[in-house]
Design an enzyme around this catalytic site. Structure first.
Site, PDB file in Angstrom:
ATOM      1  N   ASP A  63       1.041  -1.492  -0.451  1.00  5.60           N
ATOM      2  CA  ASP A  63      -0.135   0.156   0.206  1.00  5.60           C
ATOM      3  C   ASP A  63       1.071   1.539   0.562  1.00  5.60           C
ATOM      4  O   ASP A  63       1.572   1.167   0.760  1.00  5.60           O
ATOM      5  CB  ASP A  63      -0.821   0.302   1.469  1.00  5.60           C
ATOM      6  CG  ASP A  63      -1.190   1.724   1.430  1.00  5.60           C
ATOM      7  OD1 ASP A  63      -2.804   1.161   0.316  1.00  5.60           O
ATOM      8  OD2 ASP A  63      -1.992   1.921   1.420  1.00  5.60           O
ATOM      9  N   GLU A  65       0.514   5.550   0.233  1.00  3.43           N
ATOM     10  CA  GLU A  65       0.312   6.655   0.905  1.00  3.43           C
ATOM     11  C   GLU A  65       0.933   7.780  -0.388  1.00  3.43           C
ATOM     12  O   GLU A  65       2.438   8.011  -0.405  1.00  3.43           O
ATOM     13  CB  GLU A  65       0.373   7.520   1.874  1.00  3.43           C
ATOM     14  CG  GLU A  65      -0.674   6.434   3.082  1.00  3.43           C
ATOM     15  CD  GLU A  65      -1.800   5.913   3.244  1.00  3.43           C
ATOM     16  OE1 GLU A  65      -2.092   6.358   2.875  1.00  3.43           O
ATOM     17  OE2 GLU A  65      -2.253   4.791   3.376  1.00  3.43           O
ATOM     18  N   HIS A 201      -5.260   4.434   6.330  1.00  2.00           N
ATOM     19  CA  HIS A 201      -4.553   5.517   5.645  1.00  2.00           C
ATOM     20  C   HIS A 201      -2.910   5.032   5.978  1.00  2.00           C
ATOM     21  O   HIS A 201      -2.469   6.234   5.621  1.00  2.00           O
ATOM     22  CB  HIS A 201      -5.420   6.667   5.795  1.00  2.00           C
ATOM     23  CG  HIS A 201      -7.092   6.334   4.879  1.00  2.00           C
ATOM     24  ND1 HIS A 201      -6.623   5.793   3.778  1.00  2.00           N
ATOM     25  CD2 HIS A 201      -8.699   6.790   5.350  1.00  2.00           C
ATOM     26  CE1 HIS A 201      -8.040   6.001   3.160  1.00  2.00           C
ATOM     27  NE2 HIS A 201      -8.697   6.698   4.450  1.00  2.00           N
ATOM     28  N   ASP A 206      -3.046  -0.914   6.340  1.00  2.00           N
ATOM     29  CA  ASP A 206      -3.643  -1.375   5.265  1.00  2.00           C
ATOM     30  C   ASP A 206      -3.096  -2.479   4.106  1.00  2.00           C
ATOM     31  O   ASP A 206      -4.025  -3.128   3.951  1.00  2.00           O
ATOM     32  CB  ASP A 206      -3.903  -0.082   4.545  1.00  2.00           C
ATOM     33  CG  ASP A 206      -5.062   1.206   4.735  1.00  2.00           C
ATOM     34  OD1 ASP A 206      -5.359   1.264   6.107  1.00  2.00           O
ATOM     35  OD2 ASP A 206      -4.874   1.994   3.703  1.00  2.00           O
TER      36      ASP A 206
END
Length: 313
Positions: A63, A65, A201, A206
């Site tokens: 994941d 960000e 998040h 995540d």
């Protein structure tokens, strides 16, 4: 006016009256429809002839960000990756990444990551190679993998690096395994199956929750006789459809009119999920005699431009 084209969303009920009016006024009618083109429901991209067993193949679930949602221009600010082997997470990678630019307030609010947290952190030049080493020759997986895979490819392109391998999308997989669920967001699915998702998040949290969800779904798939990565694409039903693009289809010939009616009928009778969808495979099979347009701002072309998609992809 000597000719006119008409379309409606997903239906063609106006055709008889429209043809009658056109004949009355000496106008050539170009019949059409604005359809809902559904993306091919491929759980694993690049899985063709990939016969690695689901049960024994390590998968790196990741994941990112980022500084925004433009996968071509925005930059990674956090990497979270876990290695899933069977139903266990066996290794974890968590890195904050300095993007070399200040964060927008909205990103700070969503992620909880601030400029001060990124000051002094390594940049993508060293963080992305670390991620590649962590991935090795494993397939990768993500929830809405199209975004994460595009982010990865953009960062790799800047560094002159390459990575090619199977990419598994747990979002598409969930839509097939849990078609009755109203929402297939990660948080909603974790709540449905009883997985704890804390610090949403933040990348590694995540990724960990996504890995646990993948393990649950893989177990269900094995119970249905699916054994390989390729089986995941070939062996599950259509499931829920959420992502779709608007598309304009106009009949240029009599054969095109037949195909247009066929597509509308099949999409309403067999692929109605809140609206009548046309799977791309079905559309390709019956596109002869049709003029194809990308439609409005909900069309594939406009969405790609808005998302900053790479011209090469």
């Amino acid at each position: 006016m000597t000719s006119a084209a008409i379309t409606d969303h997903g239906v063609v009920q106006a055709f008889p009256e429209a043809f009658s009016a056109a004949k009355k006024h000496g106008i050539k009618l170009i019949p059409g429809v604005e359809g809902y083109l559904a993306e091919d429901q491929q759980i694993v991209r690049s899985a063709r002839e990939d016969l690695r067993p689901i049960a024994d193949t390590p998968v790196v679930v990741l994941d990112f960000e980022t500084t925004g949602l433009n996968t071509r221009l925005d930059r990674v600010i956090e990497i979270g990756a876990v290695r899933l082997e069977g139903d266990r997470v066996t290794d974890t990678l968590s890195l904050l990444v300095n993007p070399g630019q200040p964060l927008r307030q909205r990103i700070v609010e969503i992620t909880g990551i601030t400029d001060s947290m990124l000051a002094g952190q390594e940049t993508a030049e060293t963080a992305i190679p670390k991620l590649l080493d962590f991935i090795g020759d494993c397939p990768i997986a993500a929830h809405n993998s199209a975004f994460d895979a595009a982010v990865l490819q953009s960062e790799l392109k800047r560094l002159g690096l390459r990575w090619e391998g199977p990419v598994l999308d747990t979002l598409t997989m969930a839509r097939k395994v849990y078609p009755e669920e109203r929402s297939h967001k990660l948080g909603s699915l974790c709540k449905h199956v009883g997985i704890s998702l804390k610090n949403a998040h933040r990348a590694v949290h995540d990724a960990t929750a996504t890995a646990q969800l993948l393990a649950r779904m893989a177990d269900i798939c094995r119970g249905q006789g699916l054994r390989t990565l390729q089986d995941l694409n070939d062996g599950l039903p259509l499931g829920a459809i959420v992502d779709n693009y608007h598309i304009i289809l106009l009949a240029a010939t009599q054969e095109g009119l037949v195909n247009l009616n066929r597509l509308v009928s099949i999409s309403n009778l067999e692929y109605f999920r809140r609206r009548p969808h046309m799977p791309k495979e079905l559309f390709q099979k019956h596109r002869s005699g049709l003029i194809v347009g990308s439609a409005c701002e909900a069309g594939e072309l406009f969405r790609a431009v808005r998302a900053g998609a790479d011209r090469d992809r």
